[in-house]
Design a protein around this motif. Structure first.
Motif, PDB file in Angstrom:
ATOM      1  N   VAL B   5       0.839  -1.195   0.000  1.00 40.03           N
ATOM      2  CA  VAL B   5       0.000   0.000   0.000  1.00 40.03           C
ATOM      3  C   VAL B   5       0.880   1.254   0.000  1.00 40.03           C
ATOM      4  O   VAL B   5       0.652   2.195  -0.772  1.00 40.03           O
ATOM      5  N   ALA B   6       1.919   1.232   0.846  1.00 41.23           N
ATOM      6  CA  ALA B   6       2.801   2.399   0.946  1.00 41.23           C
ATOM      7  C   ALA B   6       3.482   2.664  -0.393  1.00 41.23           C
ATOM      8  O   ALA B   6       3.551   3.802  -0.868  1.00 41.23           O
ATOM      9  N   ARG B   7       3.980   1.572  -1.028  1.00 42.73           N
ATOM     10  CA  ARG B   7       4.687   1.753  -2.296  1.00 42.73           C
ATOM     11  C   ARG B   7       3.749   2.297  -3.364  1.00 42.73           C
ATOM     12  O   ARG B   7       4.097   3.171  -4.152  1.00 42.73           O
ATOM     13  N   ARG B   8       2.535   1.756  -3.359  1.00 41.79           N
ATOM     14  CA  ARG B   8       1.552   2.180  -4.354  1.00 41.79           C
ATOM     15  C   ARG B   8       1.179   3.657  -4.147  1.00 41.79           C
ATOM     16  O   ARG B   8       0.997   4.399  -5.104  1.00 41.79           O
ATOM     17  N   GLN B 304      -7.162  -5.514  -5.381  1.00 40.95           N
ATOM     18  CA  GLN B 304      -6.639  -6.684  -6.098  1.00 40.95           C
ATOM     19  C   GLN B 304      -5.621  -7.423  -5.241  1.00 40.95           C
ATOM     20  O   GLN B 304      -5.645  -8.644  -5.125  1.00 40.95           O
ATOM     21  N   ALA B 305      -4.715  -6.655  -4.643  1.00 40.67           N
ATOM     22  CA  ALA B 305      -3.668  -7.260  -3.832  1.00 40.67           C
ATOM     23  C   ALA B 305      -4.264  -7.950  -2.610  1.00 40.67           C
ATOM     24  O   ALA B 305      -3.757  -8.967  -2.141  1.00 40.67           O
ATOM     25  N   ALA B 306      -5.363  -7.386  -2.096  1.00 39.59           N
ATOM     26  CA  ALA B 306      -5.998  -8.004  -0.932  1.00 39.59           C
ATOM     27  C   ALA B 306      -6.598  -9.354  -1.300  1.00 39.59           C
ATOM     28  O   ALA B 306      -6.565 -10.305  -0.521  1.00 39.59           O
ATOM     29  N   ARG B 312       1.050  -8.870  -4.726  1.00 38.17           N
ATOM     30  CA  ARG B 312       1.868  -8.057  -3.814  1.00 38.17           C
ATOM     31  C   ARG B 312       3.347  -8.363  -3.961  1.00 38.17           C
ATOM     32  O   ARG B 312       3.994  -8.765  -2.993  1.00 38.17           O
ATOM     33  N   ARG B 313       3.910  -8.277  -5.151  1.00 35.47           N
ATOM     34  CA  ARG B 313       5.327  -8.598  -5.273  1.00 35.47           C
ATOM     35  C   ARG B 313       6.158  -7.432  -4.778  1.00 35.47           C
ATOM     36  O   ARG B 313       5.848  -6.308  -5.044  1.00 35.47           O
TER      37      ARG B 313
END
Lengths: 305, 313
Positions: B5-8, B304-306, B312-313
């Protein structure tokens, strides 16, 4: 001599079982053509589209009247009116002639931006995918910015700021379609670049330009083209939509979106007549979508957008 | 997940900066001097110079950009040249009206799209598949501004069941009678997401159906309904991505439908601003709509990642 023949000579009794049959394997494009020829929907859509394109090209020969010459005597005549098979518009101009001529601008505004975006976006995408690294980062980050706008908003913003007109419509739609084409080209090129045969060609001394021309392009052009055909339908809808808003071509040009707008008030008088230009946009865009689907199936292309 | 989340979020900052630069740059490309739009042509030169200084147009471009960006970030979107009202207030109410259309249209379009797409994929090759696919491709091929007019002709002009244009309420509809003005625009707007989602869901579900775990599920004796759940869960990330994009298109792209129905939303506001050459309103509307589009895409990525940890790479 292939491996199967070696086996066959080693084990003569089984020779008949393993000998490869002399089947001529059809080339890729022949397979594509075969699949298309067995696809009635695509053939049907192609025929209808060919008729629309032809009638637009031959408009000066086919049109019964001057599309810009109206008459107060013949305003808003219904479909089937004597001498005007598709009726007349709000200033008495012949609808059939205007629809025929309108197809020229609408088709041009649909196809030209996608073609231009294909040339520019395709080149940038292949370059980004092939070279990777800094080049890729640079191209793709700029693409991300353009991607942050919904396509129609970007088109409207550019047209609204630059002013109405056919040239600005073409420019704005080209800018709208460049980013998605870059994305697709970059992603398929990145995939192809990783294949062994590209590595093999590189190892045998091929230069980057040679690699792109012989190994990469041959494998990425198909998917990119199929994707581009799917954009033409959207381009036609958007181009006509811009004219509909008054941001595209200017009156009195015969263009389907503009004609639809001009006849909007006529829905209370003659809805069938008012619906004609929109129906042309719909049929043309549908044909492009069906053909794109048919090509995608026949060429066995899987695209993730 | 938190790092993702932080990176996004960090990734969204340069994009938003780029968006602001692009919009600012586009506005600079408007032919003519912006002051000419404000003052009559016979205005004395001193007044022109005074106005130019007041608006900061005499400063270098990058200074103008940063001061505009700073004000925008603080929520000051400037004043409309045409009405003199603060742009932020006009834009907020218009955006609210657009949401009133976009949210139900998205829900309707997504529900129909997922239903049609899954139905088509599970009955691949049958007439059900063909009918559903034909419906979906019609949805993406229809010029929706034309379809809106066709609906008006049928339901307003001929049958006289629903209002042809306008918004019969303020804020949210209070009763069924008020909500009637929503029906035609919402149905029109839902068509495109319906078609796009149906096509993507069909393709993705077909892909998932061909995976081995589905055969395993069937071999284990699961009934179709249970298999369907597993398949849909696997098809969800791809479908979500498309839904996010489509919701963004509904917010930014409803301009055509809002024009046909004379709906006082953000699209209508932008359209009016373009014809009045009201630069502050244009600039603010475009930036804010693009901001929402980026935000929606960000939320979709996180969703999506959830659902699918592989993302989540």
């Amino acid at each position: 001599m292939n491996a199967l023949h070696d086996v066959a000579t080693e084990f003569p009794p089984q020779a008949d079982l393993v000998r490869p049959r002399e089947v001529e394997s059809p080339g890729y494009w022949r397979q594509v053509r075969n699949r298309l020829s067995r696809d009635p929907v695509t053939i049907g859509a192609g025929t209808v589209l060919a008729l629309i394109v032809l009638s637009a090209l031959l408009a000066p020969l086919l049109a019964p009247y001057d599309p810009y010459q109206g008459s107060i005597m013949t305003r808003m005549k219904p479909v089937g009116f004597e001498g005007h098979p598709l009726g007349t518009d709000e200033t008495g101009r012949d609808m059939l002639s205007r629809l025929l001529y309108g197809g020229r601008v609408s088709l041009l505004a649909g196809v030209a931006p996608v073609a231009a975006a294909l040339a520019i976006g395709g080149t940038l995408g292949v370059v980004a995918g092939f070279f990777g690294g800094l080049v890729n980062t640079l191209i793709m980050r700029v693409t991300d910015v353009f991607y942050a706008f919904p396509s129609i908003l970007l088109a409207i913003a550019i047209c609204g700021l630059l002013g109405a007109g056919l040239v600005n419509t073409l420019i704005s739609l080209t800018l709208v379609f460049i980013p998605p084409i870059i994305r697709i080209s970059e992603s398929v090129t990145t995939q192809v670049r990783a294949y062994d045969f590209v590595e093999a060609a590189r190892a045998s001394g091929a230069r980057p330009m040679q690699l792109i021309r012989h190994q990469v392009l041959a494998n990425v052009l198909g998917p990119i083209l199929v994707y581009a055909t799917s954009l033409v339908s959207l381009s036609i809808i958007l181009a006509a939509g811009l004219s509909f808003l008054g941001l595209g071509v200017t009156p009195p040009t015969a263009e389907w979106g503009l004609m639809l707008n001009a006849l909007r008030q006529a829905i209370y008088i003659d809805p069938v007549l008012a619906a004609l230009p929109g129906a042309m946009i719909f049929v043309t865009s549908m044909c492009f979508n069906l053909i794109s689907d048919g090509l995608r199936g026949a060429m066995d292309v899987r695209i993730r957008t | 997940m938190l790092t993702f989340v932080a990176r996004r979020l960090l990734h969204a900052i340069p994009i938003l900066l780029g968006v602001s630069m692009l919009v600012f740059g586009l506005v600079q490309m408007i032919p003519g001097n912006p002051i000419d739009l404000l003052l009559p042509p016979e205005a004395p030169p001193e007044l022109i110079a005074q106005m130019t200084a007041a608006y900061g147009f005499d400063k270098p471009l990058h200074i103008q950009y940063f001061s505009w960006l700073g004000r925008t970030l603080q929520g000051d979107l400037g004043y409309s040249i045409f009405t003199g009202a603060p742009v932020a207030r006009e834009l907020m109410s218009a955006l609210g009206n657009t949401f009133v259309l976009a949210v139900p249209a998205a829900l309707l379009g997504f529900a129909l799209g997922v239903g049609l797409g899954a139905l088509a994929a599970f009955h691949q090759g049958t007439w059900i598949d063909k009918a559903a696919s034909a419906f979906a491709i019609t949805g993406v091929s229809l010029p929706h501004y034309w379809f809106a007019i066709v609906l008006v002709v049928i339901f307003s002009v001929t049958l006289n069941w629903l209002p042809a244009q306008g918004m019969g309420f303020e804020g949210l509809p209070g009763s069924f009678a008020e909500a009637r003005s929503l029906v035609l625009p919402v149905v029109t707007l839902s068509l495109i997401p319906m078609g796009v989602v149906a096509r993507v869901v069909r393709a993705t579900v077909l892909e998932v159906l061909n995976q081995e775990f589905v055969a395993t599920l069937r071999a284990k004796g699961l009934i179709d309904r249970e298999v369907l759940l597993h398949v849909l869960k696997n098809a969800a990330p791809a479908a979500l991505a498309v839904m996010g994009l489509q919701f963004g298109y509904l917010l930014g792209g409803s301009i055509l439908v809002e024009t046909v129905f004379n709906w006082p939303g953000s699209g209508n506001l932008l359209n009016l601003a373009i014809f009045r050459r009201d630069v502050p309103v244009m600039q603010a509307t475009i930036v804010v709509l693009a901001f929402f589009f980026v935000l929606v895409n960000l939320l979709v990525d996180i969703a999506q990642a959830a659902i699918d940890p592989r993302i989540r790479r």
